[in-house]
Design a protein around this motif. Structure first.
Motif, PDB file in Angstrom:
ATOM      1  N   ALA A  92      51.340  40.519  51.865  1.00  0.00           N
ATOM      2  CA  ALA A  92      49.986  39.978  51.977  1.00  0.00           C
ATOM      3  C   ALA A  92      49.007  41.138  52.079  1.00  0.00           C
ATOM      4  O   ALA A  92      49.250  42.114  52.789  1.00  0.00           O
ATOM      5  CB  ALA A  92      49.862  39.078  53.210  1.00  0.00           C
ATOM      6  N   GLY A  93      47.890  41.004  51.371  1.00  0.00           N
ATOM      7  CA  GLY A  93      46.894  42.056  51.403  1.00  0.00           C
ATOM      8  C   GLY A  93      47.360  43.271  50.628  1.00  0.00           C
ATOM      9  O   GLY A  93      48.251  43.210  49.787  1.00  0.00           O
ATOM     10  N   GLY A  94      46.739  44.411  50.925  1.00  0.00           N
ATOM     11  CA  GLY A  94      47.072  45.637  50.221  1.00  0.00           C
ATOM     12  C   GLY A  94      46.215  45.816  48.975  1.00  0.00           C
ATOM     13  O   GLY A  94      45.506  44.901  48.547  1.00  0.00           O
ATOM     14  N   SER A  95      46.277  47.013  48.412  1.00  0.00           N
ATOM     15  CA  SER A  95      45.582  47.276  47.147  1.00  0.00           C
ATOM     16  C   SER A  95      46.378  48.269  46.323  1.00  0.00           C
ATOM     17  O   SER A  95      47.089  49.119  46.865  1.00  0.00           O
ATOM     18  CB  SER A  95      44.162  47.799  47.403  1.00  0.00           C
ATOM     19  OG  SER A  95      44.194  49.053  48.068  1.00  0.00           O
ATOM     20  N   TRP A  96      46.243  48.149  45.008  1.00  0.00           N
ATOM     21  CA  TRP A  96      46.971  48.990  44.058  1.00  0.00           C
ATOM     22  C   TRP A  96      46.025  49.431  42.947  1.00  0.00           C
ATOM     23  O   TRP A  96      45.078  48.717  42.604  1.00  0.00           O
ATOM     24  CB  TRP A  96      48.135  48.204  43.431  1.00  0.00           C
ATOM     25  CG  TRP A  96      49.230  47.843  44.378  1.00  0.00           C
ATOM     26  CD1 TRP A  96      50.414  48.499  44.567  1.00  0.00           C
ATOM     27  CD2 TRP A  96      49.266  46.727  45.283  1.00  0.00           C
ATOM     28  NE1 TRP A  96      51.172  47.870  45.517  1.00  0.00           N
ATOM     29  CE2 TRP A  96      50.504  46.771  45.979  1.00  0.00           C
ATOM     30  CE3 TRP A  96      48.372  45.687  45.557  1.00  0.00           C
ATOM     31  CZ2 TRP A  96      50.864  45.836  46.935  1.00  0.00           C
ATOM     32  CZ3 TRP A  96      48.722  44.749  46.520  1.00  0.00           C
ATOM     33  CH2 TRP A  96      49.952  44.818  47.200  1.00  0.00           C
ATOM     34  N   TRP A  97      46.316  50.595  42.374  1.00  0.00           N
ATOM     35  CA  TRP A  97      45.558  51.099  41.238  1.00  0.00           C
ATOM     36  C   TRP A  97      46.449  51.024  40.010  1.00  0.00           C
ATOM     37  O   TRP A  97      47.476  51.697  39.924  1.00  0.00           O
ATOM     38  CB  TRP A  97      45.117  52.542  41.485  1.00  0.00           C
ATOM     39  CG  TRP A  97      44.379  53.199  40.356  1.00  0.00           C
ATOM     40  CD1 TRP A  97      44.801  54.243  39.601  1.00  0.00           C
ATOM     41  CD2 TRP A  97      43.070  52.875  39.868  1.00  0.00           C
ATOM     42  NE1 TRP A  97      43.857  54.598  38.681  1.00  0.00           N
ATOM     43  CE2 TRP A  97      42.774  53.776  38.827  1.00  0.00           C
ATOM     44  CE3 TRP A  97      42.117  51.907  40.222  1.00  0.00           C
ATOM     45  CZ2 TRP A  97      41.562  53.736  38.119  1.00  0.00           C
ATOM     46  CZ3 TRP A  97      40.923  51.862  39.516  1.00  0.00           C
ATOM     47  CH2 TRP A  97      40.650  52.766  38.486  1.00  0.00           C
ATOM     48  N   SER A  98      46.073  50.179  39.049  1.00  0.00           N
ATOM     49  CA  SER A  98      46.826  50.042  37.798  1.00  0.00           C
ATOM     50  C   SER A  98      46.326  51.111  36.832  1.00  0.00           C
ATOM     51  O   SER A  98      45.257  50.979  36.239  1.00  0.00           O
ATOM     52  CB  SER A  98      46.612  48.641  37.208  1.00  0.00           C
ATOM     53  OG  SER A  98      47.176  48.541  35.919  1.00  0.00           O
ATOM     54  N   TYR A  99      47.108  52.172  36.676  1.00  0.00           N
ATOM     55  CA  TYR A  99      46.572  53.318  35.934  1.00  0.00           C
ATOM     56  C   TYR A  99      46.486  53.067  34.427  1.00  0.00           C
ATOM     57  O   TYR A  99      45.685  53.702  33.737  1.00  0.00           O
ATOM     58  CB  TYR A  99      47.342  54.593  36.280  1.00  0.00           C
ATOM     59  CG  TYR A  99      48.507  55.006  35.410  1.00  0.00           C
ATOM     60  CD1 TYR A  99      48.317  55.639  34.190  1.00  0.00           C
ATOM     61  CD2 TYR A  99      49.830  54.822  35.833  1.00  0.00           C
ATOM     62  CE1 TYR A  99      49.370  56.064  33.416  1.00  0.00           C
ATOM     63  CE2 TYR A  99      50.896  55.258  35.071  1.00  0.00           C
ATOM     64  CZ  TYR A  99      50.662  55.878  33.853  1.00  0.00           C
ATOM     65  OH  TYR A  99      51.732  56.298  33.087  1.00  0.00           O
ATOM     66  N   TYR A 100      47.268  52.131  33.887  1.00  0.00           N
ATOM     67  CA  TYR A 100      47.204  51.857  32.454  1.00  0.00           C
ATOM     68  C   TYR A 100      45.793  51.445  32.021  1.00  0.00           C
ATOM     69  O   TYR A 100      45.317  51.833  30.965  1.00  0.00           O
ATOM     70  CB  TYR A 100      48.162  50.727  32.071  1.00  0.00           C
ATOM     71  CG  TYR A 100      49.630  51.046  32.113  1.00  0.00           C
ATOM     72  CD1 TYR A 100      50.117  52.284  32.512  1.00  0.00           C
ATOM     73  CD2 TYR A 100      50.567  50.072  31.737  1.00  0.00           C
ATOM     74  CE1 TYR A 100      51.478  52.541  32.549  1.00  0.00           C
ATOM     75  CE2 TYR A 100      51.927  50.321  31.764  1.00  0.00           C
ATOM     76  CZ  TYR A 100      52.385  51.558  32.174  1.00  0.00           C
ATOM     77  OH  TYR A 100      53.739  51.805  32.203  1.00  0.00           O
ATOM     78  N   ASP A 101      45.180  50.595  32.835  1.00  0.00           N
ATOM     79  CA  ASP A 101      43.871  50.061  32.465  1.00  0.00           C
ATOM     80  C   ASP A 101      42.785  50.357  33.479  1.00  0.00           C
ATOM     81  O   ASP A 101      41.685  49.812  33.405  1.00  0.00           O
ATOM     82  CB  ASP A 101      43.959  48.551  32.216  1.00  0.00           C
ATOM     83  CG  ASP A 101      44.774  47.827  33.287  1.00  0.00           C
ATOM     84  OD1 ASP A 101      45.205  48.466  34.252  1.00  0.00           O
ATOM     85  OD2 ASP A 101      44.973  46.607  33.137  1.00  0.00           O
ATOM     86  N   GLN A 102      43.108  51.240  34.483  1.00  0.00           N
ATOM     87  CA  GLN A 102      42.115  51.703  35.456  1.00  0.00           C
ATOM     88  C   GLN A 102      41.473  50.545  36.214  1.00  0.00           C
ATOM     89  O   GLN A 102      40.251  50.425  36.314  1.00  0.00           O
ATOM     90  CB  GLN A 102      41.024  52.525  34.745  1.00  0.00           C
ATOM     91  CG  GLN A 102      41.567  53.671  33.890  1.00  0.00           C
ATOM     92  CD  GLN A 102      42.079  54.845  34.720  1.00  0.00           C
ATOM     93  OE1 GLN A 102      41.288  55.666  35.158  1.00  0.00           O
ATOM     94  NE2 GLN A 102      43.376  54.923  34.922  1.00  0.00           N
ATOM     95  N   VAL A 103      42.326  49.695  36.760  1.00  0.00           N
ATOM     96  CA  VAL A 103      41.868  48.495  37.455  1.00  0.00           C
ATOM     97  C   VAL A 103      42.449  48.465  38.866  1.00  0.00           C
ATOM     98  O   VAL A 103      43.636  48.758  39.060  1.00  0.00           O
ATOM     99  CB  VAL A 103      42.299  47.221  36.681  1.00  0.00           C
ATOM    100  CG1 VAL A 103      42.024  45.970  37.495  1.00  0.00           C
ATOM    101  CG2 VAL A 103      41.595  47.150  35.334  1.00  0.00           C
ATOM    102  N   TRP A 104      41.621  48.103  39.847  1.00  0.00           N
ATOM    103  CA  TRP A 104      42.103  47.848  41.203  1.00  0.00           C
ATOM    104  C   TRP A 104      42.651  46.428  41.290  1.00  0.00           C
ATOM    105  O   TRP A 104      42.060  45.505  40.728  1.00  0.00           O
ATOM    106  CB  TRP A 104      40.983  48.012  42.226  1.00  0.00           C
ATOM    107  CG  TRP A 104      40.656  49.443  42.533  1.00  0.00           C
ATOM    108  CD1 TRP A 104      39.590  50.152  42.057  1.00  0.00           C
ATOM    109  CD2 TRP A 104      41.402  50.330  43.366  1.00  0.00           C
ATOM    110  NE1 TRP A 104      39.625  51.441  42.541  1.00  0.00           N
ATOM    111  CE2 TRP A 104      40.724  51.576  43.359  1.00  0.00           C
ATOM    112  CE3 TRP A 104      42.568  50.194  44.123  1.00  0.00           C
ATOM    113  CZ2 TRP A 104      41.184  52.679  44.079  1.00  0.00           C
ATOM    114  CZ3 TRP A 104      43.024  51.295  44.840  1.00  0.00           C
ATOM    115  CH2 TRP A 104      42.337  52.515  44.810  1.00  0.00           C
ATOM    116  N   VAL A 105      43.758  46.277  41.982  1.00  0.00           N
ATOM    117  CA  VAL A 105      44.377  44.968  42.181  1.00  0.00           C
ATOM    118  C   VAL A 105      44.583  44.772  43.677  1.00  0.00           C
ATOM    119  O   VAL A 105      45.084  45.670  44.362  1.00  0.00           O
ATOM    120  CB  VAL A 105      45.725  44.861  41.438  1.00  0.00           C
ATOM    121  CG1 VAL A 105      46.352  43.497  41.645  1.00  0.00           C
ATOM    122  CG2 VAL A 105      45.548  45.144  39.952  1.00  0.00           C
ATOM    123  N   THR A 106      44.197  43.622  44.175  1.00  0.00           N
ATOM    124  CA  THR A 106      44.286  43.375  45.621  1.00  0.00           C
ATOM    125  C   THR A 106      45.235  42.227  45.962  1.00  0.00           C
ATOM    126  O   THR A 106      45.214  41.707  47.069  1.00  0.00           O
ATOM    127  CB  THR A 106      42.893  43.080  46.207  1.00  0.00           C
ATOM    128  OG1 THR A 106      42.310  41.987  45.490  1.00  0.00           O
ATOM    129  CG2 THR A 106      41.995  44.302  46.091  1.00  0.00           C
TER     130      THR A 106
END
Length: 219
Positions: A92-106
């Protein structure tokens, strides 16, 4: 008395010995990207007989006692902001950086775990001759940071099973990194590349003079 002393010394020396002997580790190798591309074994790829189920994933991960499978362990490892871990490894929660498309995911549900070299591509490139155990190890490889990547589901599904001759990340600024990680994974697992793939890799590598490929071969 002397015999008792000698027996004591012998016992002490035995306890100092390791109980198991580890297999010698393969030394990590580092090459400029252009040289790493040139080091790839060339081959003709074949999809004959491929079945995704021949690669067992996701297994119980690096710590079978934590209740998290490989997918969850990768998500936890790659989180920029760590998620809360609930019962049955529910994140639950957290954040990630998708480097392929430079998008934050929460949300973990918005992420896929991409096999840098897709399972089908690995089959085409040599994994068809592997044992089931080696294919499982490949599909769950957390010992190399580049092998499994948390990215948006959208970018992962756009990539599907394509190699760099057919697909590159939508963010042009990460192409050097992506190609470096692709080549590192193929070299790590002794996977071949076909002519079109090598041509595409070489074209990108020529624009990446500072990119280094580091990999540790798997026996």
């Amino acid at each position: 008395m002397l015999k008792a002393v000698l027996r004591g010394l012998a016992a002490a020396s035995l306890t100092a010995l390791p109980l198991t002997v580890s297999a010698p580790a393969h030394a990590a190798k580092a090459l400029p990207l252009t040289e790493a591309v040139a080091a790839l074994p060339m081959g003709t790829e074949s999809r004959d007989g491929y079945d995704r189920d021949t690669f067992r994933h996701w297994n119980t991960g690096t710590n079978p006692s934590d209740g998290c499978n490989t997918r969850a362990e990768v998500l936890i490892s790659e989180a920029v902001e760590p998620p809360a871990i609930g019962p049955n490894c529910r994140l639950a929660g957290g954040s990630w950086w998708s480097y392929y498309d430079q998008v934050w995911v929460t949300s973990a549900s918005g992420l896929d775990i991409d096999h840098m070299v897709p399972l089908a591509e690995s089959w085409d490139s040599g994994a068809s001759a592997w044992t089931a155990q080696r294919r499982e190890a490949y599909a769950n490889d957390q010992d190399a940071a580049a092998s499994l990547v948390a990215v948006t589901a959208r970018s992962n599904r756009s990539k599907a099973d394509q190699d760099p001759a057919q697909w590159l990340p939508p963010a042009a600024g990460v192409h050097c990194r992506y190609i470096g990680e692709w080549v590192a994974t193929k070299l790590r697992w002794s996977l071949a590349a076909d002519e079109a793939e090598v041509a595409a890799l070489s074209e990108v590598a020529a624009r990446c003079p500072d990119q280094t490929v580091t990999y540790e071969p798997v026996a």
